[in-house]
Design a protein around this motif. Structure first.
Motif, PDB file in Angstrom:
ATOM      1  N   GLU A   1       0.828  -1.205   0.000  1.00  0.00           N
ATOM      2  CA  GLU A   1       0.000   0.000   0.000  1.00  0.00           C
ATOM      3  C   GLU A   1       0.864   1.257   0.000  1.00  0.00           C
ATOM      4  OE1 GLU A   1      -2.999   1.705   3.234  1.00  0.00           O
ATOM      5  OE2 GLU A   1      -3.634  -0.254   2.473  1.00  0.00           O
ATOM      6  N   GLU A   2       1.937   1.261   0.792  1.00  0.00           N
ATOM      7  CA  GLU A   2       2.824   2.417   0.853  1.00  0.00           C
ATOM      8  C   GLU A   2       3.564   2.622  -0.470  1.00  0.00           C
ATOM      9  OE1 GLU A   2       3.379   4.796   3.668  1.00  0.00           O
ATOM     10  OE2 GLU A   2       1.384   3.913   3.540  1.00  0.00           O
ATOM     11  N   CYS A   3       3.908   1.514  -1.136  1.00  0.00           N
ATOM     12  CA  CYS A   3       4.638   1.621  -2.407  1.00  0.00           C
ATOM     13  C   CYS A   3       3.755   2.170  -3.526  1.00  0.00           C
ATOM     14  CB  CYS A   3       5.176   0.246  -2.820  1.00  0.00           C
ATOM     15  SG  CYS A   3       6.564  -0.310  -1.818  1.00  0.00           S
ATOM     16  N   LEU A   4       2.450   1.946  -3.436  1.00  0.00           N
ATOM     17  CA  LEU A   4       1.556   2.304  -4.540  1.00  0.00           C
ATOM     18  C   LEU A   4       0.824   3.634  -4.334  1.00  0.00           C
ATOM     19  CD1 LEU A   4      -0.046  -1.202  -5.279  1.00  0.00           C
ATOM     20  CD2 LEU A   4       1.807  -0.078  -6.514  1.00  0.00           C
ATOM     21  N   ARG A   5       0.725   4.088  -3.102  1.00  0.00           N
ATOM     22  CA  ARG A   5      -0.098   5.280  -2.873  1.00  0.00           C
ATOM     23  C   ARG A   5       0.660   6.556  -3.233  1.00  0.00           C
ATOM     24  NH1 ARG A   5       0.581   8.456   1.621  1.00  0.00           N
ATOM     25  NH2 ARG A   5       1.935   7.671   3.299  1.00  0.00           N
TER      26      ARG A   5
ATOM     27  N   PHE B   1      13.271  -0.749   2.795  1.00  0.00           N
ATOM     28  CA  PHE B   1      12.136  -1.639   2.523  1.00  0.00           C
ATOM     29  C   PHE B   1      11.368  -1.208   1.269  1.00  0.00           C
ATOM     30  CE2 PHE B   1      12.800  -4.229   6.055  1.00  0.00           C
ATOM     31  CZ  PHE B   1      11.758  -5.108   6.289  1.00  0.00           C
ATOM     32  N   ILE B   2      11.041   0.103   1.191  1.00  0.00           N
ATOM     33  CA  ILE B   2      10.220   0.587   0.075  1.00  0.00           C
ATOM     34  C   ILE B   2      10.998   0.512  -1.236  1.00  0.00           C
ATOM     35  CG2 ILE B   2       9.080   2.657  -0.856  1.00  0.00           C
ATOM     36  CD1 ILE B   2       7.650   2.764   1.682  1.00  0.00           C
ATOM     37  N   GLU B   3      12.245   0.953  -1.191  1.00  0.00           N
ATOM     38  CA  GLU B   3      13.074   0.942  -2.398  1.00  0.00           C
ATOM     39  C   GLU B   3      13.265  -0.484  -2.915  1.00  0.00           C
ATOM     40  OE1 GLU B   3      17.632   2.082  -3.757  1.00  0.00           O
ATOM     41  OE2 GLU B   3      16.938   2.587  -1.745  1.00  0.00           O
ATOM     42  N   LYS B   4      13.543  -1.416  -2.026  1.00  0.00           N
ATOM     43  CA  LYS B   4      13.793  -2.806  -2.447  1.00  0.00           C
ATOM     44  C   LYS B   4      12.513  -3.486  -2.916  1.00  0.00           C
ATOM     45  CE  LYS B   4      17.881  -3.349   0.398  1.00  0.00           C
ATOM     46  NZ  LYS B   4      18.429  -3.752   1.711  1.00  0.00           N
ATOM     47  N   ASN B   5      11.397  -3.132  -2.314  1.00  0.00           N
ATOM     48  CA  ASN B   5      10.123  -3.710  -2.750  1.00  0.00           C
ATOM     49  C   ASN B   5       9.744  -3.225  -4.149  1.00  0.00           C
ATOM     50  OD1 ASN B   5       7.869  -5.419  -2.124  1.00  0.00           O
ATOM     51  ND2 ASN B   5       6.620  -3.593  -1.871  1.00  0.00           N
ATOM     52  N   ASN B   6      10.161  -1.998  -4.483  1.00  0.00           N
ATOM     53  CA  ASN B   6       9.882  -1.423  -5.810  1.00  0.00           C
ATOM     54  C   ASN B   6      10.962  -1.731  -6.838  1.00  0.00           C
ATOM     55  OD1 ASN B   6       7.376  -0.189  -5.567  1.00  0.00           O
ATOM     56  ND2 ASN B   6       8.245   1.597  -4.539  1.00  0.00           N
ATOM     57  N   ASP B   7      12.000  -2.462  -6.434  1.00  0.00           N
ATOM     58  CA  ASP B   7      13.165  -2.690  -7.304  1.00  0.00           C
ATOM     59  C   ASP B   7      12.834  -3.743  -8.356  1.00  0.00           C
ATOM     60  OD1 ASP B   7      15.671  -2.644  -8.362  1.00  0.00           O
ATOM     61  OD2 ASP B   7      16.580  -3.903  -6.818  1.00  0.00           O
TER      62      ASP B   7
ATOM     63  N   THR C   1       5.118  -5.846  -7.280  1.00  0.00           N
ATOM     64  CA  THR C   1       6.310  -5.527  -6.484  1.00  0.00           C
ATOM     65  C   THR C   1       7.062  -6.815  -6.111  1.00  0.00           C
ATOM     66  OG1 THR C   1       5.034  -5.678  -4.460  1.00  0.00           O
ATOM     67  CG2 THR C   1       5.213  -3.494  -5.465  1.00  0.00           C
ATOM     68  N   ALA C   2       8.274  -6.639  -5.591  1.00  0.00           N
ATOM     69  CA  ALA C   2       9.103  -7.791  -5.212  1.00  0.00           C
ATOM     70  C   ALA C   2       8.406  -8.619  -4.127  1.00  0.00           C
ATOM     71  CB  ALA C   2      10.466  -7.312  -4.725  1.00  0.00           C
ATOM     72  N   GLY C   3       7.817  -7.931  -3.145  1.00  0.00           N
ATOM     73  CA  GLY C   3       7.121  -8.635  -2.060  1.00  0.00           C
ATOM     74  C   GLY C   3       5.936  -9.429  -2.568  1.00  0.00           C
ATOM     75  N   PHE C   4       5.163  -8.838  -3.485  1.00  0.00           N
ATOM     76  CA  PHE C   4       3.994  -9.517  -4.056  1.00  0.00           C
ATOM     77  C   PHE C   4       4.440 -10.756  -4.834  1.00  0.00           C
ATOM     78  CE2 PHE C   4       0.921 -10.298  -7.431  1.00  0.00           C
ATOM     79  CZ  PHE C   4      -0.282 -10.278  -6.732  1.00  0.00           C
ATOM     80  N   GLN C   5       5.512 -10.615  -5.630  1.00  0.00           N
ATOM     81  CA  GLN C   5       6.013 -11.744  -6.416  1.00  0.00           C
ATOM     82  C   GLN C   5       6.495 -12.867  -5.499  1.00  0.00           C
ATOM     83  OE1 GLN C   5       8.995 -10.338  -9.147  1.00  0.00           O
ATOM     84  NE2 GLN C   5       7.550  -9.184 -10.374  1.00  0.00           N
ATOM     85  N   PHE C   6       7.180 -12.497  -4.424  1.00  0.00           N
ATOM     86  CA  PHE C   6       7.697 -13.504  -3.498  1.00  0.00           C
ATOM     87  C   PHE C   6       6.546 -14.232  -2.801  1.00  0.00           C
ATOM     88  CE2 PHE C   6       9.667 -15.145   0.358  1.00  0.00           C
ATOM     89  CZ  PHE C   6      10.841 -15.685  -0.151  1.00  0.00           C
TER      90      PHE C   6
END
Length: 299
Positions: A68-72, A132-138, A175-180
């Motif tokens: 949510e933080e990555c997309l808002r 966290f945010i940068e790596k999740n969006n990487d 995002t990376a988290g979603f894929q994982f």
């Protein structure tokens, strides 16, 4: 000592593997005794689904909050992410941070301000939210994926299915988290469809030395792998169980009354066969559909 986004998702995967291990060894074994009508005192064990839910819940889980933080739109950084976690998870018994500790008037110098701590199955782990945010969006740029998908090399082509121009959408890539999380879900589905065997490896010492066993290190691993509960269930339970039909077919030559042919039911035949072998009563239990034998030496 310093855990970031990578260690967080590794530990999430470990929690999911531990969950399936608990379900397939402790829970199912005990449920079988109850199903078969065997007298059984349940062995208590910790079900770590509460921790898995803390991380992966689709609305209030840590990964969902990160997504949510990555997309808002607007000002987004790790501080806003941590603030959101503190608000949503303030009362969760497996989550803590400096703010939640302060609210409970707990003094703990080991927990830094930009960190949160999860009480994992295998112990407490502190995570620093920096990055966290940068790596999740990487994520790979879309045109790079398309270039790889267009490669003539079959393996390269197969590794980048998202590069197929027909599948390209205007939506933001996952995002990376979603894929994982999706990969872990596929792994769990695969494992649940199998009949797994477990090999647990114990590290005997930290110096890679032969014939050296550090008792504290070994004991910690045995406890964290859930092996204590497993041993308790195994020792309280039965080492061998088999349907009456196949059991009678295999062992009927051990008793003159069941050999060469037994004309009655499979359970009755098994009872007659074993009565002639004079095993102690505590070694055997007769379930609704299976014979249970307590120790391997009896088998």
């Amino acid at each position: 000592q310093d855990n970031g986004f990578e260690q967080f998702i590794i530990n999430y995967c470990n929690e999911k593997l531990q969950q399936i291990f608990i379900l397939m060894t402790l829970k199912e074994e005990q449920e079988e005794y109850i199903r078969e009508g065997i007298q059984w005192t349940p062995v208590e064990f910790f079900d770590n689904s509460i921790i898995c839910n803390l991380i992966e819940n689709s609305t209030t889980g840590i990964l969902a909050m990160l997504e949510e933080e990555c997309l808002r739109p607007g000002v987004v950084n790790e501080d806003t992410f941590l603030t959101k976690l503190n608000q949503l998870l303030a009362t969760h018994k497996h989550y803590e941070s400096k703010e939640t500790q302060n609210a409970r008037h707990v003094t703990d110098t080991s927990l830094a301000p930009r960190c949160f701590r999860i009480h994992h199955y295998a112990g407490k782990v502190t995570y620093n939210v920096t990055g966290f945010i940068e790596k999740n969006n990487d994520l790979l740029f879309r045109d790079l994926s398309q270039a790889m998908w267009a490669a003539r090399h079959a393996l390269l082509h197969s590794l980048f299915p998202e590069g197929d121009p027909q599948k390209v959408s205007l939506k933001l890539p996952p995002t990376a988290g979603f894929q994982f999380k999706s990969s872990v879900a596929m792994l769990m589905k695969n494992l649940y469809s199998k009949n797994p065997n477990y090999i647990r490896c114990i590290k005997p010492n930290d110096t890679k030395s032969a014939m050296v066993f550090t008792p504290e290190l070994v004991l910690a691993q045995v406890r964290y792998l859930g092996l204590m509960e497993n041993v308790r269930v195994r020792r309280a339970g039965y080492a061998f169980r088999q349907l009456y039909g196949p059991f009678l077919q295999r062992y009927k030559m051990l008793n003159a009354r069941t050999w060469p042919r037994w004309d009655g039911g499979d359970r009755e035949g098994t009872e007659v066969l074993l009565a002639g072998l004079a095993f102690p009563d505590e070694e055997l239990a007769f379930g609704h559909t299976k014979i249970f034998i307590r120790s391997p030496r009896t088998v």
